[in-house]
Enzyme design. Structure first.
Site, mmCIF file in Angstrom:
data_model
loop_
_atom_site.group_PDB
_atom_site.id
_atom_site.type_symbol
_atom_site.label_atom_id
_atom_site.label_comp_id
_atom_site.label_asym_id
_atom_site.label_seq_id
_atom_site.Cartn_x
_atom_site.Cartn_y
_atom_site.Cartn_z
ATOM 1 N N HIS A 169 0.832 -1.203 0.000
ATOM 2 C CA HIS A 169 0.000 0.000 0.000
ATOM 3 C C HIS A 169 0.870 1.257 0.000
ATOM 4 O O HIS A 169 0.620 2.198 -0.770
ATOM 5 C CB HIS A 169 -0.901 -0.018 1.238
ATOM 6 C CG HIS A 169 -1.668 1.242 1.469
ATOM 7 N ND1 HIS A 169 -2.975 1.406 1.080
ATOM 8 C CD2 HIS A 169 -1.308 2.419 2.066
ATOM 9 C CE1 HIS A 169 -3.386 2.624 1.418
ATOM 10 N NE2 HIS A 169 -2.401 3.250 2.018
ATOM 11 N N GLU A 170 1.899 1.282 0.833
ATOM 12 C CA GLU A 170 2.761 2.456 0.916
ATOM 13 C C GLU A 170 3.580 2.631 -0.359
ATOM 14 O O GLU A 170 3.772 3.755 -0.845
ATOM 15 C CB GLU A 170 3.677 2.361 2.134
ATOM 16 C CG GLU A 170 2.945 2.297 3.467
ATOM 17 C CD GLU A 170 2.011 3.471 3.693
ATOM 18 O OE1 GLU A 170 2.316 4.574 3.189
ATOM 19 O OE2 GLU A 170 0.982 3.301 4.362
ATOM 20 N N HIS A 173 1.535 4.363 -3.042
ATOM 21 C CA HIS A 173 1.448 5.822 -2.953
ATOM 22 C C HIS A 173 2.574 6.476 -3.753
ATOM 23 O O HIS A 173 2.364 7.476 -4.452
ATOM 24 C CB HIS A 173 1.535 6.283 -1.498
ATOM 25 C CG HIS A 173 0.252 6.184 -0.735
ATOM 26 N ND1 HIS A 173 -0.926 6.743 -1.191
ATOM 27 C CD2 HIS A 173 -0.039 5.605 0.466
ATOM 28 C CE1 HIS A 173 -1.892 6.518 -0.303
ATOM 29 N NE2 HIS A 173 -1.380 5.836 0.699
ATOM 30 N N GLU A 226 -6.200 6.764 -0.972
ATOM 31 C CA GLU A 226 -6.087 5.580 -0.125
ATOM 32 C C GLU A 226 -6.698 4.352 -0.810
ATOM 33 O O GLU A 226 -6.134 3.257 -0.753
ATOM 34 C CB GLU A 226 -6.788 5.838 1.216
ATOM 35 C CG GLU A 226 -6.076 6.841 2.103
ATOM 36 C CD GLU A 226 -4.662 6.396 2.463
ATOM 37 O OE1 GLU A 226 -4.494 5.240 2.895
ATOM 38 O OE2 GLU A 226 -3.736 7.204 2.294
#
Length: 303
Positions: A169-170, A173, A226
């Site tokens: 997920h990070e 980004h 997100e």
């Protein structure tokens, strides 16, 4: 002052009724025009999501990476990483290596879904990950591939599959250039603040306008980031031979760790745990397909 036969009055008083355009309106109009120009002239298509995004064309990829490196160095100067030879540091590096190895394939596959060529933004990343001693259940990845995982995340993640979901997920980004998009949004916000101040609005009026902009545009946009990172990160974890199904219990534990104190979704930069879990569940068939397609025997052997 003389009167005419019909009772009307003539003189300077009638001239006083003429009014010009309010200078405040002109100022607001000029700033609004610039904001619209900035918005449309700095649009780009994100190949991974297929969507048009706002990224300042004056910000080069190299500039973005340099900003990421500077922020990373500042963080590491304030928060001491754990011993790189410790077990947790080695485990986190191993997870990161497996995720990073699948970035080109996953980016290309997601871009192909929109009939777009694979992005090249991350090719120059210099990937690095550190584990930072902290009670925070958090992690991040900055432009340029600089990552950190806080030790407080370990007991919440509980296993490498869940940790891979968070780290994926990070990483997402950074791949999606969400940082650059936020910088462009901040510039528009500053334009709005300047317009309010120079047009003579009182502080209360300015606060009301900025609040409306936040709830109506900035916060929904942050929540969208997100959701996008959840999808791309889940595909990365699956392609790297981690179990994407661990995402659901992970976010259930994250909700428990917050003590149910999360703000209402409309006033938050993140979707609430229920919304996030529902989105992840809907993505699970796709994630399992990515695992089947891209989980190679070599990567699987590392498990």
């Amino acid at each position: 002052m003389r009167r005419d036969p019909f009772g009307g009055r003539h003189g300077r008083q009638s001239a006083g009724r003429k009014r010009g355009i309010n200078p405040r309106f002109i100022i607001l109009l000029l700033f609004a025009g610039y904001g619209v120009y900035y918005w449309f002239s700095n649009q780009a298509v994100d190949a991974v999501t297929g969507e048009s995004v706002l990224i300042d064309k004056g910000l080069s990829i190299e500039d973005e990476k340099a900003l990421g490196l500077q922020a990373y160095q500042e963080i590491l100067s304030q928060e001491q990483p754990v011993d790189p030879n410790s077990q947790i540091a080695r485990q986190v590096r191993s997870i990161a290596e497996r995720l990073v190895a699948k970035v080109p394939e996953v980016e290309a596959a997601l871009a192909a879904e929109h009939d777009l060529p694979a992005p090249t933004f991350s090719r120059g990343f210099e990937w690095e990950v550190n584990v930072i001693q902290s009670e925070q259940a958090n992690a991040f990845c900055l432009p340029g591939g600089k990552m950190a995982v806080y030790t407080g995340l370990v007991p919440v993640a509980q296993n490498e599959n869940a940790m891979a979901v968070v780290m994926g997920h990070e990483i997402a980004h950074a791949l999606l250039r969400h940082g650059a998009q936020r910088m462009a949004q901040q510039k528009l916000t500053q334009v709005g603040q300047m317009a309010g101040a120079m047009s003579g609005m009182d502080p209360q009026q300015q606060q009301m306008i900025m609040a409306a902009m936040g709830y109506g545009y900035l916060l929904p946009y942050a929540r969208k980031h997100e959701i996008q990172a959840d999808e791309v990160g889940l595909m990365l974890a699956a392609a790297a031979c981690f179990d994407p199904q661990e995402a659901v219990p992970l976010w259930e534990r994250m909700g428990e760790a917050s003590g149910g104190q999360a703000p209402p979704e409309f006033s938050s930069t993140h979707p609430n745990p229920g919304t996030r879990i529902a989105n992840l569940q809907s993505l699970m068939p796709k994630a399992l397909d990515y695992r089947k397609r891209f989980c190679t025997e070599a990567a699987g052997a590392a498990r």
